[in-house]
Write a protein that holds these residues in place. Structure first.
Motif, PDB file in Angstrom:
ATOM      1  N   ILE A   1       0.801  -1.214   0.000  1.00 38.05           N
ATOM      2  CA  ILE A   1       0.000   0.000   0.000  1.00 38.05           C
ATOM      3  C   ILE A   1       0.838   1.271   0.000  1.00 38.05           C
ATOM      4  CG2 ILE A   1      -2.002  -1.079   1.059  1.00 38.05           C
ATOM      5  CD1 ILE A   1      -1.077   0.106   3.744  1.00 38.05           C
ATOM      6  N   GLY A   2       2.136   1.152   0.284  1.00 39.15           N
ATOM      7  CA  GLY A   2       3.000   2.326   0.305  1.00 39.15           C
ATOM      8  C   GLY A   2       4.446   1.948   0.485  1.00 39.15           C
ATOM      9  N   SER A   3       5.272   2.962   0.750  1.00 39.08           N
ATOM     10  CA  SER A   3       6.706   2.703   0.900  1.00 39.08           C
ATOM     11  C   SER A   3       7.329   3.704   1.866  1.00 39.08           C
ATOM     12  CB  SER A   3       7.410   2.792  -0.457  1.00 39.08           C
ATOM     13  OG  SER A   3       7.294   4.107  -0.970  1.00 39.08           O
TER      14      SER A   3
ATOM     15  N   GLY B   1      11.513   0.677   1.064  1.00 42.36           N
ATOM     16  CA  GLY B   1      10.934  -0.541   1.632  1.00 42.36           C
ATOM     17  C   GLY B   1       9.411  -0.509   1.576  1.00 42.36           C
ATOM     18  N   ALA B   2       8.809  -1.662   1.315  1.00 41.81           N
ATOM     19  CA  ALA B   2       7.358  -1.760   1.164  1.00 41.81           C
ATOM     20  C   ALA B   2       6.640  -1.687   2.505  1.00 41.81           C
ATOM     21  CB  ALA B   2       7.005  -3.068   0.459  1.00 41.81           C
ATOM     22  N   LEU B   3       5.462  -1.078   2.499  1.00 43.06           N
ATOM     23  CA  LEU B   3       4.590  -0.992   3.671  1.00 43.06           C
ATOM     24  C   LEU B   3       3.250  -1.623   3.331  1.00 43.06           C
ATOM     25  CD1 LEU B   3       5.286   2.713   4.689  1.00 43.06           C
ATOM     26  CD2 LEU B   3       6.135   0.660   5.830  1.00 43.06           C
TER      27      LEU B   3
ATOM     28  N   VAL C   1       7.253   8.415   5.229  1.00 46.04           N
ATOM     29  CA  VAL C   1       6.517   7.340   4.557  1.00 46.04           C
ATOM     30  C   VAL C   1       5.550   7.948   3.546  1.00 46.04           C
ATOM     31  CG1 VAL C   1       6.695   5.742   6.499  1.00 46.04           C
ATOM     32  CG2 VAL C   1       4.713   7.234   6.316  1.00 46.04           C
ATOM     33  N   ASN C   2       5.272   7.176   2.511  1.00 43.28           N
ATOM     34  CA  ASN C   2       4.351   7.584   1.464  1.00 43.28           C
ATOM     35  C   ASN C   2       3.321   6.476   1.284  1.00 43.28           C
ATOM     36  OD1 ASN C   2       6.100   9.854   0.816  1.00 43.28           O
ATOM     37  ND2 ASN C   2       7.456   8.333  -0.101  1.00 43.28           N
ATOM     38  N   VAL C   3       2.080   6.769   1.651  1.00 43.95           N
ATOM     39  CA  VAL C   3       0.984   5.811   1.517  1.00 43.95           C
ATOM     40  C   VAL C   3      -0.206   6.571   0.941  1.00 43.95           C
ATOM     41  CG1 VAL C   3      -0.570   4.238   2.701  1.00 43.95           C
ATOM     42  CG2 VAL C   3       1.797   4.433   3.468  1.00 43.95           C
ATOM     43  N   GLY C   4      -0.583   6.250  -0.290  1.00 40.88           N
ATOM     44  CA  GLY C   4      -1.687   6.955  -0.939  1.00 40.88           C
ATOM     45  C   GLY C   4      -1.431   8.443  -0.957  1.00 40.88           C
ATOM     46  N   SER C   5      -2.404   9.226  -0.480  1.00 40.95           N
ATOM     47  CA  SER C   5      -2.243  10.673  -0.445  1.00 40.95           C
ATOM     48  C   SER C   5      -1.551  11.145   0.830  1.00 40.95           C
ATOM     49  CB  SER C   5      -3.612  11.348  -0.573  1.00 40.95           C
ATOM     50  OG  SER C   5      -4.436  10.986   0.511  1.00 40.95           O
ATOM     51  N   CYS C   6      -1.129  10.223   1.687  1.00 40.34           N
ATOM     52  CA  CYS C   6      -0.458  10.572   2.943  1.00 40.34           C
ATOM     53  C   CYS C   6       1.054  10.502   2.776  1.00 40.34           C
ATOM     54  CB  CYS C   6      -0.875   9.616   4.064  1.00 40.34           C
ATOM     55  SG  CYS C   6      -2.604   9.728   4.524  1.00 40.34           S
ATOM     56  N   ASN C   7       1.706  11.620   3.032  1.00 42.36           N
ATOM     57  CA  ASN C   7       3.165  11.684   3.059  1.00 42.36           C
ATOM     58  C   ASN C   7       3.533  12.222   4.432  1.00 42.36           C
ATOM     59  OD1 ASN C   7       3.513  10.916   0.281  1.00 42.36           O
ATOM     60  ND2 ASN C   7       2.762  12.951  -0.244  1.00 42.36           N
ATOM     61  N   LEU C   8       3.949  11.319   5.331  1.00 49.14           N
ATOM     62  CA  LEU C   8       4.173  11.680   6.726  1.00 49.14           C
ATOM     63  C   LEU C   8       5.635  11.594   7.115  1.00 49.14           C
ATOM     64  CD1 LEU C   8       1.282   9.799   8.575  1.00 49.14           C
ATOM     65  CD2 LEU C   8       1.434  12.225   8.063  1.00 49.14           C
TER      66      LEU C   8
ATOM     67  N   SER D   1       9.272   7.960  18.150  1.00 50.80           N
ATOM     68  CA  SER D   1       7.860   7.791  17.813  1.00 50.80           C
ATOM     69  C   SER D   1       7.654   6.523  17.001  1.00 50.80           C
ATOM     70  CB  SER D   1       7.331   9.016  17.068  1.00 50.80           C
ATOM     71  OG  SER D   1       8.022   9.180  15.856  1.00 50.80           O
ATOM     72  N   THR D   2       6.387   6.187  16.817  1.00 49.94           N
ATOM     73  CA  THR D   2       6.006   4.974  16.103  1.00 49.94           C
ATOM     74  C   THR D   2       4.902   5.310  15.119  1.00 49.94           C
ATOM     75  OG1 THR D   2       6.501   3.626  18.042  1.00 49.94           O
ATOM     76  CG2 THR D   2       5.094   2.632  16.394  1.00 49.94           C
ATOM     77  N   LEU D   3       4.956   4.720  13.947  1.00 47.73           N
ATOM     78  CA  LEU D   3       3.890   4.841  12.961  1.00 47.73           C
ATOM     79  C   LEU D   3       3.239   3.478  12.807  1.00 47.73           C
ATOM     80  CD1 LEU D   3       2.452   6.359  10.506  1.00 47.73           C
ATOM     81  CD2 LEU D   3       4.130   5.144   9.129  1.00 47.73           C
ATOM     82  N   ASP D   4       1.927   3.408  13.029  1.00 49.53           N
ATOM     83  CA  ASP D   4       1.167   2.174  12.826  1.00 49.53           C
ATOM     84  C   ASP D   4       0.270   2.344  11.618  1.00 49.53           C
ATOM     85  OD1 ASP D   4       2.125   0.702  15.028  1.00 49.53           O
ATOM     86  OD2 ASP D   4       0.763   1.754  16.373  1.00 49.53           O
ATOM     87  N   ILE D   5       0.191   1.288  10.797  1.00 47.27           N
ATOM     88  CA  ILE D   5      -0.662   1.312   9.610  1.00 47.27           C
ATOM     89  C   ILE D   5      -1.735   0.251   9.775  1.00 47.27           C
ATOM     90  CG2 ILE D   5      -0.758   1.042   7.107  1.00 47.27           C
ATOM     91  CD1 ILE D   5       2.204   1.865   7.041  1.00 47.27           C
TER      92      ILE D   5
END
Length: 160
Positions: A42-44, A67-69, A85-92, A98-102
């Motif tokens: 779904i993203g990278s 790396g794939a997400l 990270v880049n997932v769809g329209s989200c570039n965070l 900190s931690t990012l959960d998908i």
């Protein structure tokens, strides 16, 4: 209390124990949400600086740019690190400590960045599945309600 009301109350308690955990999640907890278009991955990972790890099905490992997400991915950034990270329209950007959960919420991808103060409270790095505990708790609560509301006719005289 009549038997129908007791049964209905016990049924509600038992069903609450069987409810999916995601039904208790709030959609508002996403730092960024984007539509899921059915494509995997779904993203990278856009960039990695310093101490950054990624958790996927195989466990934790060093994160690498590109790396794939996918759903269930977790990006953990140490005290001297950062990532994007880049997932769809989200570039965070994922800052230090900190931690990012998908996750998936209905038909959307939910990205949630947790700071170090929240990570210590919500980190489940041992990946335990709590579903059996929730089911058992619901069944125990239902049995307790039934036991407490049971009318066993003790102390009533027997009629001829």
């Amino acid at each position: 209390m009549n038997l129908v009301l007791k049964s209905a109350l016990a049924g509600v308690v038992v069903l609450a124990g069987f409810a999916p955990v995601s039904s208790f999640a709030q959609d508002g907890s996403c730092t960024c949400a984007t539509a899921y278009n059915g494509v995997n991955p779904i993203g990278s990972i856009g960039s990695v600086n310093g101490d950054v790890m990624i958790s996927q099905a195989a466990g934790y490992g060093p994160a690498q740019a590109g790396g794939a997400l996918d759903f269930g991915s977790r990006v953990v950034v140490g005290g001297k690190g950062s990532a994007s990270v880049n997932v769809g329209s989200c570039n965070l950007s994922v800052p230090a400590n900190s931690t990012l959960d998908i996750s998936r919420v209905e038909n959307k991808i939910c990205l949630n960045v947790l700071g170090s103060e929240k990570t210590a409270q919500t980190d489940n790095s041992n990946n335990e599945n709590k579903t059996p505990l929730i089911i058992f708790g619901g069944m125990a609560a239902g049995a307790l309600v039934l036991g407490l509301t049971q009318d066993d006719d003790h102390g009533r005289p027997v009629s001829d």
